[in-house]
Write a protein that holds these residues in place. Structure first.
Motif, mmCIF file in Angstrom:
data_model
loop_
_atom_site.group_PDB
_atom_site.id
_atom_site.type_symbol
_atom_site.label_atom_id
_atom_site.label_comp_id
_atom_site.label_asym_id
_atom_site.label_seq_id
_atom_site.Cartn_x
_atom_site.Cartn_y
_atom_site.Cartn_z
ATOM 1 N N THR A 30 40.048 50.167 54.755
ATOM 2 C CA THR A 30 40.695 49.798 53.500
ATOM 3 C C THR A 30 41.362 48.427 53.596
ATOM 4 O O THR A 30 41.388 47.683 52.619
ATOM 5 N N ILE B 280 44.250 45.893 45.388
ATOM 6 C CA ILE B 280 45.536 46.598 45.452
ATOM 7 C C ILE B 280 45.333 48.045 45.872
ATOM 8 O O ILE B 280 46.013 48.548 46.777
ATOM 9 N N ARG B 281 44.394 48.728 45.235
ATOM 10 C CA ARG B 281 44.130 50.130 45.568
ATOM 11 C C ARG B 281 43.664 50.267 47.019
ATOM 12 O O ARG B 281 44.074 51.193 47.725
ATOM 13 N N LYS C 98 44.342 48.184 49.513
ATOM 14 C CA LYS C 98 45.457 47.854 50.398
ATOM 15 C C LYS C 98 46.454 49.010 50.485
ATOM 16 O O LYS C 98 47.137 49.187 51.508
ATOM 17 N N GLU C 99 46.538 49.793 49.420
ATOM 18 C CA GLU C 99 47.412 50.963 49.417
ATOM 19 C C GLU C 99 46.836 52.117 50.240
ATOM 20 O O GLU C 99 47.503 53.130 50.438
ATOM 21 N N ARG D 217 48.269 49.521 54.541
ATOM 22 C CA ARG D 217 48.226 50.740 55.337
ATOM 23 C C ARG D 217 47.425 50.486 56.608
ATOM 24 O O ARG D 217 46.579 49.605 56.656
ATOM 25 N N THR E 25 52.114 44.062 48.157
ATOM 26 C CA THR E 25 51.750 45.428 48.531
ATOM 27 C C THR E 25 51.613 45.551 50.044
ATOM 28 O O THR E 25 50.846 44.808 50.660
ATOM 29 N N TYR F 265 43.687 53.623 49.645
ATOM 30 C CA TYR F 265 42.709 54.451 48.942
ATOM 31 C C TYR F 265 41.294 53.975 49.278
ATOM 32 O O TYR F 265 41.036 52.775 49.343
#
Length: 279
Positions: free
Chosen positions: A43, A75-76, A78-79, A38, A35, A81
């Motif tokens: 985050t 994961i969330r 790193k995306e 961002r 992933t 969020y």
């Protein structure tokens, strides 16, 4: 991990569930690795903390279910969020453990609303991840050392978040300075009385504040030794505060070490008592 979802899944067969979750943890670990991150300090830092907790659960504790839980949150994060701290209602644990956790979560949420993610992204991420760690370990309920470590790390990091929200360490009034002799962590009778006065004042307050003890030294001697001396001075002040009724979990320690200014100065050999309060 012992949350309500897992408790229900046990009814469907422990072996089947364990087999499935083993695959899920490794799968989500690989998804996490692939992933792209961002460009957000908070985050990114939160994803790193959750990933470390996931690896610990998978590689050291062989707890695939808990590992998968942390990898999913990583994961969330790193995306990009803003994943929130875990919700206590999702967990099964002894009722007597819930009030402190609920109060800690409320405090964390207050700091998040005050802008902690932007002001202190790394410290806030560490605090949130270790709150989740504290809840997860408390729900399991048997690894006492791990519960204590996660809890301690949360309280220590939340004080750092509060300090950064305050803009750093401001000028401390003399009445909140505990002074020491050269190269010593021994408390004088005068210092002990001052600490007792601080403890008495805090116990009398309706809403107890968190206290940060910042240990300092002069610039004489080895800097590594002075750092340890600063920590030990703060520990001695904490000990007297606790002996006089202040809850230990409300007190955090920061070893600032050598203080700028004259090389030998009595006011450099001190512990600053800083009250952390947000309304």
């Amino acid at each position: 991990m012992k949350n309500k979802l897992f408790s229900k899944s046990l009814k469907c067969g422990f072996i089947v569930t364990l087999f499935a979750m083993t695959g899920c943890a490794e799968y989500h670990k690989r998804v996490l690795e692939d992933t792209p991150a961002r460009e957000c300090k908070f985050t990114s830092a939160l994803a790193k903390q959750y990933e470390e907790l996931g690896k610990f659960e998978q590689d050291i504790m062989y707890d695939e279910y808990s590992a998968d839980y942390y990898y999913r949150k990583a994961i969330r994060s790193k995306e990009g969020y803003c994943v929130g701290p875990t919700i206590l209602e999702n967990w099964d644990m002894h009722a007597d453990k819930i009030p402190e956790l609920a109060k800690a979560r409320d405090h964390l949420m207050l700091l998040l609303r005050l802008g902690a993610r932007n002001v202190a992204p790394e410290a806030t991420a560490y605090a949130q991840a270790h709150f989740d760690c504290w809840v997860e370990q408390q729900a399991e309920g048997w690894q006492k050392d791990d519960i204590a470590w996660c809890r301690s790390e949360f309280y220590k990091s939340i004080s750092e978040v509060e300090l950064q929200l305050m803009g750093g360490i401001h000028h401390v009034m003399p009445k909140s300075m505990i002074l020491f002799e050269k190269n010593s962590s021994h408390l004088t009778p005068e210092s002990i009385e001052l600490i007792k006065d601080i403890a008495h004042h805090e116990k009398a307050m309706k809403h107890h504040r968190r206290i940060l003890l910042v240990g300092r030294t002069d610039r004489v001697g080895d800097s590594k030794h002075n750092k340890e001396l600063a920590r030990h001075r703060a520990m001695m002040v904490k000990k007297v505060l606790v002996q006089n009724g202040v809850s230990a979990h409300l007190i955090s320690i920061k070893a600032a070490g050598e203080t700028a200014g004259p090389k030998v100065d009595a006011h450099n050999r001190r512990v600053d008592v800083i009250f952390l309060e947000h309304k």
